[in-house]
Design a protein around this motif. Structure first.
Motif, mmCIF file in Angstrom:
data_model
loop_
_atom_site.group_PDB
_atom_site.id
_atom_site.type_symbol
_atom_site.label_atom_id
_atom_site.label_comp_id
_atom_site.label_asym_id
_atom_site.label_seq_id
_atom_site.Cartn_x
_atom_site.Cartn_y
_atom_site.Cartn_z
ATOM 1 N N ILE A 130 0.859 -1.177 0.000
ATOM 2 C CA ILE A 130 0.000 0.000 0.000
ATOM 3 C C ILE A 130 0.898 1.229 0.000
ATOM 4 O O ILE A 130 1.808 1.333 0.826
ATOM 5 C CB ILE A 130 -0.924 0.013 1.236
ATOM 6 C CG1 ILE A 130 -1.871 -1.190 1.199
ATOM 7 C CG2 ILE A 130 -1.682 1.335 1.331
ATOM 8 C CD1 ILE A 130 -2.638 -1.414 2.484
ATOM 9 N N PRO A 132 0.361 5.106 0.519
ATOM 10 C CA PRO A 132 -0.548 6.219 0.800
ATOM 11 C C PRO A 132 -0.156 7.442 -0.040
ATOM 12 O O PRO A 132 1.033 7.729 -0.227
ATOM 13 C CB PRO A 132 -0.333 6.500 2.283
ATOM 14 C CG PRO A 132 0.415 5.314 2.805
ATOM 15 C CD PRO A 132 1.176 4.751 1.666
ATOM 16 N N GLU A 133 -1.140 8.149 -0.555
ATOM 17 C CA GLU A 133 -0.841 9.346 -1.341
ATOM 18 C C GLU A 133 -0.091 10.373 -0.501
ATOM 19 O O GLU A 133 -0.318 10.499 0.706
ATOM 20 C CB GLU A 133 -2.140 9.955 -1.870
ATOM 21 C CG GLU A 133 -2.796 9.080 -2.919
ATOM 22 C CD GLU A 133 -4.110 9.638 -3.432
ATOM 23 O OE1 GLU A 133 -4.403 9.380 -4.604
ATOM 24 O OE2 GLU A 133 -4.834 10.316 -2.678
ATOM 25 N N TYR A 155 1.126 6.876 -10.031
ATOM 26 C CA TYR A 155 -0.122 6.653 -10.755
ATOM 27 C C TYR A 155 0.024 5.918 -12.086
ATOM 28 O O TYR A 155 -0.942 5.315 -12.559
ATOM 29 C CB TYR A 155 -0.859 7.980 -10.948
ATOM 30 C CG TYR A 155 -1.155 8.627 -9.615
ATOM 31 C CD1 TYR A 155 -2.029 8.016 -8.721
ATOM 32 C CD2 TYR A 155 -0.518 9.799 -9.238
ATOM 33 C CE1 TYR A 155 -2.284 8.575 -7.477
ATOM 34 C CE2 TYR A 155 -0.767 10.368 -7.991
ATOM 35 C CZ TYR A 155 -1.640 9.750 -7.119
ATOM 36 O OH TYR A 155 -1.870 10.300 -5.879
ATOM 37 N N ASN A 159 0.542 2.025 -9.254
ATOM 38 C CA ASN A 159 -0.855 1.780 -8.896
ATOM 39 C C ASN A 159 -1.489 0.708 -9.782
ATOM 40 O O ASN A 159 -1.405 0.765 -11.005
ATOM 41 C CB ASN A 159 -1.676 3.067 -8.971
ATOM 42 C CG ASN A 159 -3.012 2.928 -8.266
ATOM 43 O OD1 ASN A 159 -3.140 2.219 -7.269
ATOM 44 N ND2 ASN A 159 -4.009 3.611 -8.776
ATOM 45 N N ASN A 160 -2.103 -0.254 -9.124
ATOM 46 C CA ASN A 160 -2.791 -1.370 -9.779
ATOM 47 C C ASN A 160 -1.878 -2.278 -10.590
ATOM 48 O O ASN A 160 -2.366 -3.103 -11.353
ATOM 49 C CB ASN A 160 -3.941 -0.866 -10.666
ATOM 50 C CG ASN A 160 -4.986 -0.144 -9.850
ATOM 51 O OD1 ASN A 160 -5.317 -0.556 -8.734
ATOM 52 N ND2 ASN A 160 -5.489 0.952 -10.378
ATOM 53 N N SER A 164 -1.145 -0.699 -4.375
ATOM 54 C CA SER A 164 -2.363 0.114 -4.372
ATOM 55 C C SER A 164 -1.995 1.484 -3.832
ATOM 56 O O SER A 164 -1.549 1.591 -2.682
ATOM 57 C CB SER A 164 -3.427 -0.519 -3.474
ATOM 58 O OG SER A 164 -3.811 -1.772 -3.976
ATOM 59 N N ILE A 166 -3.375 4.698 -2.460
ATOM 60 C CA ILE A 166 -4.680 5.041 -1.891
ATOM 61 C C ILE A 166 -4.600 6.327 -1.066
ATOM 62 O O ILE A 166 -3.518 6.714 -0.630
ATOM 63 C CB ILE A 166 -5.250 3.885 -1.043
ATOM 64 C CG1 ILE A 166 -4.380 3.614 0.185
ATOM 65 C CG2 ILE A 166 -5.399 2.619 -1.889
ATOM 66 C CD1 ILE A 166 -4.973 2.595 1.153
ATOM 67 N N ASP A 170 -7.858 6.474 3.847
ATOM 68 C CA ASP A 170 -8.080 5.034 3.716
ATOM 69 C C ASP A 170 -6.958 4.242 4.386
ATOM 70 O O ASP A 170 -7.213 3.195 4.985
ATOM 71 C CB ASP A 170 -8.191 4.633 2.243
ATOM 72 C CG ASP A 170 -9.445 5.209 1.582
ATOM 73 O OD1 ASP A 170 -10.309 5.753 2.290
ATOM 74 O OD2 ASP A 170 -9.533 5.139 0.339
ATOM 75 N N THR A 171 -5.742 4.743 4.308
ATOM 76 C CA THR A 171 -4.626 4.090 4.964
ATOM 77 C C THR A 171 -4.781 4.136 6.482
ATOM 78 O O THR A 171 -4.542 3.140 7.169
ATOM 79 C CB THR A 171 -3.290 4.733 4.540
ATOM 80 O OG1 THR A 171 -3.228 4.804 3.113
ATOM 81 C CG2 THR A 171 -2.109 3.945 5.066
#
Length: 178
Positions: A130, A132-133, A155, A159-160, A164, A166, A170-171
């Motif tokens: 993960i 985090p942005e 990006y 990402n993907n 991820s 995110i 969300d983190t």
């Protein structure tokens, strides 16, 4: 025991002193994640780069030290490395396996070097990653600005595919609920 770790890569005095892209927001976000990880009993691992004798990141120098605003507690683990990947010729993989870690929340410096190499090594070892942005950064170079490098890797490359990417909120939820 938590299967999630917050891994902070190369946030060292010398790099912060040179003011990477979006540095204040990145540091504030990393501080928030450290607080949440500690509060929710997740491991926090620091990675510190030694670039060799005579370099600005020479082991033992002030530039090599982890940036004081995000410094580790006495009981937190520090991985010492000499290569871009935190996994290459270090004990990191063994440590993660011993602790039952399956998910890495990865933050730090520099986006296109040590973050990228560490992320791809973690992917190869089948960790869930993960990002985090606004928690990784780098510097302008002769080809792209630090901002463009951040956007491109986060990006377009990561990402993907490998991870991820995110939102911070969300983190934080993941750290609170796992």
């Amino acid at each position: 025991m938590s299967s999630i770790v917050l891994m902070i890569v190369d946030v060292q005095n010398e790099l912060i002193k040179n003011h990477p892209y979006n540095e204040k927001k990145v540091i504030e976000n990393i501080k928030k994640l450290i607080l949440e990880a500690r509060k929710n009993e997740h491991k926090v691992i620091y990675v510190r780069h030694d670039d060799g004798i005579g370099s600005e990141l020479e082991k033992g120098t002030d530039g090599w030290q982890i940036y004081d605003e995000i410094a580790p507690d006495d009981n937190e683990y520090i991985i010492e490395k000499e290569y871009n990947s935190a996994f290459h010729k270090t004990e990191l993989r063994n440590y993660l396996e011993e602790k039952g870690i399956t998910t890495i929340i990865l933050v730090g410096l520099q986006t296109e070097y040590c973050m990228d190499a560490t992320l791809k090594s973690a992917f190869d070892y089948e960790y869930k990653i993960i990002i985090p942005e606004d928690t990784n950064s780098t510097f302008d170079n002769e080809y792209l600005s630090g901002e463009k490098l951040y956007e491109f890797y986060n990006y377009k490359i990561w990402n993907n595919r490998f991870a991820s990417v995110i939102p911070m909120e969300d983190t934080v939820k993941i750290l609170r609920n796992n």
